[in-house]
Design an enzyme around this catalytic site. Structure first.
Site, PDB file in Angstrom:
ATOM      1  N   TYR A 124       1.109  -0.980  -0.178  1.00  0.00           N
ATOM      2  CA  TYR A 124      -0.096   0.094   0.233  1.00  0.00           C
ATOM      3  C   TYR A 124       0.392   1.334  -0.134  1.00  0.00           C
ATOM      4  O   TYR A 124       0.593   1.854   0.063  1.00  0.00           O
ATOM      5  CB  TYR A 124      -0.973   0.001   1.635  1.00  0.00           C
ATOM      6  N   LYS A 171       4.155 -14.671   5.638  1.00  0.00           N
ATOM      7  CA  LYS A 171       4.533 -16.090   4.394  1.00  0.00           C
ATOM      8  C   LYS A 171       5.961 -15.145   4.429  1.00  0.00           C
ATOM      9  O   LYS A 171       6.334 -15.014   2.979  1.00  0.00           O
ATOM     10  CB  LYS A 171       3.925 -15.030   2.814  1.00  0.00           C
ATOM     11  N   ASP A 204      -1.422 -18.562   3.641  1.00  0.00           N
ATOM     12  CA  ASP A 204      -2.492 -19.179   3.353  1.00  0.00           C
ATOM     13  C   ASP A 204      -3.226 -20.403   4.122  1.00  0.00           C
ATOM     14  O   ASP A 204      -3.909 -20.377   4.419  1.00  0.00           O
ATOM     15  CB  ASP A 204      -2.092 -20.361   2.112  1.00  0.00           C
ATOM     16  N   ASP A 228      -5.710  -7.089   4.812  1.00  0.00           N
ATOM     17  CA  ASP A 228      -6.882  -6.291   3.956  1.00  0.00           C
ATOM     18  C   ASP A 228      -8.158  -7.395   3.454  1.00  0.00           C
ATOM     19  O   ASP A 228      -8.829  -7.108   3.522  1.00  0.00           O
ATOM     20  CB  ASP A 228      -6.760  -5.042   2.422  1.00  0.00           C
ATOM     21  N   ASP A 232     -11.279  -8.398   5.195  1.00  0.00           N
ATOM     22  CA  ASP A 232     -12.998  -9.223   4.174  1.00  0.00           C
ATOM     23  C   ASP A 232     -13.345 -10.542   4.552  1.00  0.00           C
ATOM     24  O   ASP A 232     -14.491 -11.378   5.001  1.00  0.00           O
ATOM     25  CB  ASP A 232     -12.941  -8.485   2.972  1.00  0.00           C
TER      26      ASP A 232
END
Ligand code: NAI
Length: 335
Positions: A124, A171, A204, A228, A232
């Site tokens: 971002y 990750k 993941d 982000d 959701d």
């Protein structure tokens, strides 16, 4: 004490849901002076910029803002006003509590987790360029300072709210340097909080765990982009974007409280949007302002209204935005 709060109604369904929430807050006797400002496309017309300086000055002065959703053009046009606001005010922590509410249909029960998302860097950082035609480089920025600051926020939040575990999501098996630094920073901070269990999960695997056993997770600490996406996903665990609140918090007590959903152009102007996500964000705002009794009155009334089935279309009901707000105001005023 007379209070002034910055109000950013936003666009699409923003003005409808903010008007409903301001009315519900007033029913509890919470009637600050609202300093209202346009942002985004509307502000370009009125102020020649998406993020007027007087809006930023107002938030800095008042330390608190309630914000509706703002359109972000995809692929072209102005950059995200939301991201601009977070950068300009250094709102480094994005906090999203995710819990089941009674009578809100969802696939899971017993979900009660908190997402703490780093809000200022990662992909971002908005650093992209065309290297040669057909090749684009997007830079992922991770710093020790920002990573330690957000980890500290997560552990402090956990301690203040009697939560027992912080799980950092990363990750670092692939991005050994960038995500490795985020993970190492979290480990370093965790050592100062021996009362809170600390563990880590690869993003993941964390997603799989979330859709299989969301009730087993407590506080999740994530860099910006995973935060982000995963937030959701978590909204989907408890009924969707219409029922999940968010707070963007900075230093010195500055807070911008907003719904996580967008401007919903498909239903804008129809008085059918669900104002619950923004209302729950306003409840976070009241708690931030130490107005706990008013926050509790809204939550009690909300549970009553939800149980009565007087809910908006997205939750399977027939209520309009304004009649849902009317019902809540009535219950609050009678209570
Ligand atoms: P969206 O959240 O606006 O809509 C997705 C779906 O959810 C639509 O079917 C919409 O009708 C429904 N929905 C959303 N909020 C609802 C509510 N309160 N009550 C009932 N139904 C609701 O997401 P979309 O369509 O991807 O984005 C539209 C615009 O919003 C874009 O310009 C996007 O950039 C912006 N956006 C702004 C955000 C913010 O300001 N914080 C956050 C997310 C998107």
């Amino acid at each position: 004490m007379a209070r002034t709060i910055t109000l950013i109604p936003g666009d699409g369904i923003g003005p409808e849901v903010t008007a409903a929430v301001v009315r519900i807050l007033a029913a509890t006797g919470f009637t600050p002076t609202w300093e209202s400002f346009p942002a985004g496309a509307e502000a370009v017309t009125t102020h020649g910029t998406t993020l007027p300086q007087e809006l930023l000055d107002s938030v800095i002065r008042n330390k608190t803002a309630l914000k509706g959703p703002i359109t972000t053009p995809i692929g072209k046009g102005f950059t995200s006003v939301n991201v601009g606001l977070r950068k300009a005010l250094d709102l480094y922590a994005n906090l999203r509590p995710v819990w089941n509410l009674p009578s809100v249909p969802s696939r899971y029960t017993g979900v009660d987790l908190v997402i703490v998302r780093e809000n200022t860097e990662d992909l971002y950082a908005d650093l992209e360029h065309v290297v040669v035609p057909g090749v684009v480089e997007s830079l992922k920025i991770i710093t020790a300072a920002a990573s330690e600051r957000i980890a500290e926020f997560a552990f402090e939040h956990a301690r203040r709210h009697s939560r027992t575990r912080v799980t950092v999501v990363h990750k670092a098996n692939i991005m050994k340097l960038g995500d490795g630094l985020f993970l190492e920073s979290a480990r370093k901070v965790a050592a100062r909080y021996p009362d809170i269990t600390f563990d880590d999960r690869i993003v993941d695997a964390a997603c799989m765990h979330l859709v299989m056993h969301p009730e087993k997770l407590d506080v999740l600490l994530l860099p910006n982009l995973y935060g982000d996406i995963v937030s959701d996903l978590c909204a989907g665990l408890v009924g969707g974007l219409g029922v999940v609140p968010a707070a963007n918090l900075g230093t010195g007590g500055v807070g911008v409280f907003e719904a996580v959903h967008g401007t919903a152009p498909d239903i804008a102007g129809q008085n059918v949007a669900n104002p619950m996500a923004l209302l729950l964000s306003a409840v976070l705002m009241l708690q931030h302002l130490k107005e706990d009794a008013r926050a509790a009155r809204i939550m009690t009334a909300l549970r009553d209204v939800l149980a009565s089935g007087h809910v908006t279309r997205d939750l399977g009901g027939m209520a309009s935005t304004s009649s849902f707000a009317d019902a809540l105001c009535r219950v609050i005023e009678q209570g």
